[in-house]
Write an enzyme that holds these catalytic residues in place. Structure first.
Site, PDB file in Angstrom:
ATOM      1  N   ASP A 113       0.822  -1.199   0.000  1.00 34.93           N
ATOM      2  CA  ASP A 113       0.000   0.000   0.000  1.00 34.93           C
ATOM      3  C   ASP A 113       0.868   1.266   0.000  1.00 34.93           C
ATOM      4  O   ASP A 113       0.496   2.277   0.595  1.00 34.93           O
ATOM      5  CB  ASP A 113      -0.930  -0.003   1.221  1.00 34.93           C
ATOM      6  CG  ASP A 113      -2.189   0.808   0.958  1.00 34.93           C
ATOM      7  OD1 ASP A 113      -2.736   0.699  -0.143  1.00 34.93           O
ATOM      8  OD2 ASP A 113      -2.613   1.561   1.852  1.00 34.93           O
ATOM      9  N   CYS A 170     -21.371 -11.266 -15.704  1.00 34.72           N
ATOM     10  CA  CYS A 170     -21.843 -10.684 -14.440  1.00 34.72           C
ATOM     11  C   CYS A 170     -21.638  -9.162 -14.448  1.00 34.72           C
ATOM     12  O   CYS A 170     -20.680  -8.655 -15.024  1.00 34.72           O
ATOM     13  CB  CYS A 170     -21.063 -11.307 -13.282  1.00 34.72           C
ATOM     14  SG  CYS A 170     -21.516 -10.631 -11.666  1.00 34.72           S
ATOM     15  N   CYS A 219     -15.838   1.407   2.024  1.00 35.67           N
ATOM     16  CA  CYS A 219     -17.113   0.909   1.506  1.00 35.67           C
ATOM     17  C   CYS A 219     -16.872  -0.483   0.935  1.00 35.67           C
ATOM     18  O   CYS A 219     -15.925  -0.684   0.173  1.00 35.67           O
ATOM     19  CB  CYS A 219     -17.634   1.851   0.414  1.00 35.67           C
ATOM     20  SG  CYS A 219     -19.042   1.192  -0.511  1.00 35.67           S
TER      21      CYS A 219
END
Ligand code: B12
Ligand code: SF4
Ligand code: SF4
Length: 326
Positions: A113, A170, A219
């Site tokens: 990260d 999908c 989220c």
């Protein structure tokens, strides 16, 4: 060696430029799709060039660490943290990659990260997973419920093949995203992404506040709906999160806390400007969305406070309480 170290997926690719990713970053930056973010986007001439990280860099080893665990949903007055933040998954992965680097020998760098490396592209090249339409890197066994880390080493490691899998027809995540942030397939519009807004130093746009619901940081909606995630969720059903993990938080307690103390407590989170007020801003929105009459007084206190950012979000939350009562 990966298994021995407890790494869930491991792969390797030659340390070569991520030309396409660099082009994507420059293009998206130009179009304003990264909002005010800097991260890997500030210097794509570094973050898309593992071969430049140190002289002699030869191999990108990419690893995934699955963080999915079971937990009770938030109770009344509680906010939900995105799963990857329940505990410090990045620190755990960093330590394991460091150990791997030591065992491989030679010069190496571990990046988890970090602003100097685009983790998902390294992982895609090393066959750790494939890009889903929600833009997440999806692994075969653990779905997208993984954090990714990278080890760039001067040691030559045999490359692993790309993962031959995809989303097929999908489009559940595209339809589930409440703000349409995934409408352009394969491209996240951060200016419409709720995860971005919980991590932004700007006021959260009013149009997106109710869509946040009880989510107080990050989220998970576009992962919650993904069929590739069902397998690990079933396998780990009933498995408790690691000791000290925090799936939910008391919104009242966040709002009562001292700004600096709150920031210090969440060292594992990226908090804009290192300022705890932004966590409180998020808590006000969540309390407006899920709080009850018993929270009205606390919201009114913030609406009458000196901080314009918190004042405005508290006023919104009070109006939202009224709206939900009707
Ligand atoms: C900045 C950032 C964010 C930003 C913006 C993300 C963005 N637009 O890239 C914000 C704050 C919004 C964010 C949110 C999240 N993030 Co984030 N983030 C990062 C960070 C720091 C840099 C990402 C980056 O460089 N993006 C640049 C763009 C170019 O990359 P990209 O979107 O992957 O682009 C590729 C695809 O578009 C693909 N592509 C192109 N065309 C097409 C077409 C099709 C059909 C498809 C399928 C793909 C595709 O090619 C591009 C690469 O060339 C990384 C850590 C790191 N150092 O890499 C973590 C990282 C990507 N985030 C991570 C996580 C966990 C999240 C969240 C799930 C957190 C949460 N629960 O709230 C959300 C997910 C939102 C989402 N749907 O992606 C993980 C992802 C793990 C995974 N399995 O993929 C990472 C890798 C951190 C880590 N080390 O584990 N993040
Ligand atoms: S993280 Fe949330 S807002 Fe962002 S793309 Fe996924 S569902 Fe949409
Ligand atoms: S929800 Fe469907 S379209 Fe979205 S990433 Fe998962 S498999 Fe792909």
């Amino acid at each position: 060696m990966g298994e021995e170290l407890g790494l869930d997926v491991l792969g390797a690719a030659p340390a070569e430029p991520y030309a396409e990713t660099e082009r994507h970053i420059r293009e998206r930056r130009e179009r304003g799709l990264f909002a005010e973010m800097r991260f890997t986007m500030a210097q794509p001439e570094i973050s898309c060039h593992p071969e430049r990280l140190f002289p002699g860099a030869r191999t990108v080893v990419s690893a995934a660490h699955c963080y999915w665990a079971d937990a009770e949903p938030p109770g009344p007055g509680e906010g939900r943290l995105a799963r990857y933040t329940w505990s410090d998954a990045y620190a755990e992965l960093r330590a394991k990659l460091d150990e791997l680097g030591r065992r491989l020998g030679g010069e190496y760098r571990v990046l988890v990260d970090a602003n100097q490396h685009v983790d998902r592209e390294g992982a895609a090249r090393a066959g750790v997973g494939f890009y889903g339409k929600n833009t997440l890197l999806i692994t075969r066994r653990h779905g997208s419920w993984v954090v990714l880390g990278t080890l760039v080493t001067e040691v030559e490691v045999e490359a692993t093949p790309a993962l031959a899998a995809d989303c097929g027809s999908c489009r559940l995540c595209i339809d589930a995203c409440p703000t349409g942030a995934l409408d352009e397939v394969g491209t996240l519009d951060a200016t419409r992404c709720l995860s971005y807004w919980t991590q932004s130093p700007e006021p959260i746009p009013t149009a997106y506040r109710s869509a946040l619901g009880d989510q107080v940081y990050g989220c998970d909606i576009c992962q919650d709906v993904c069929p590739w995630n069902r397998g690990v969720e079933k396998r780990r059903a009933g498995q408790e999160p690691p000791p000290g993990a925090e799936p939910t938080v008391s919104l009242v307690e966040w709002l009562a806390a001292d700004d600096d103390e709150l920031r210090a407590r969440y060292e594992r989170l990226y908090v804009p400007r290192n300022d705890g007020r932004y966590l409180k801003r998020n808590a006000l929105v969540a309390l407006g969305n899920v709080g009850g009459e018993e929270h009205r007084e606390l919201l009114a206190e913030h609406a009458a406070g000196n901080d314009p950012l918190l004042r405005e979000h508290a006023e919104w939350a009070l109006a939202r309480l009224d709206e939900r009562r009707r």
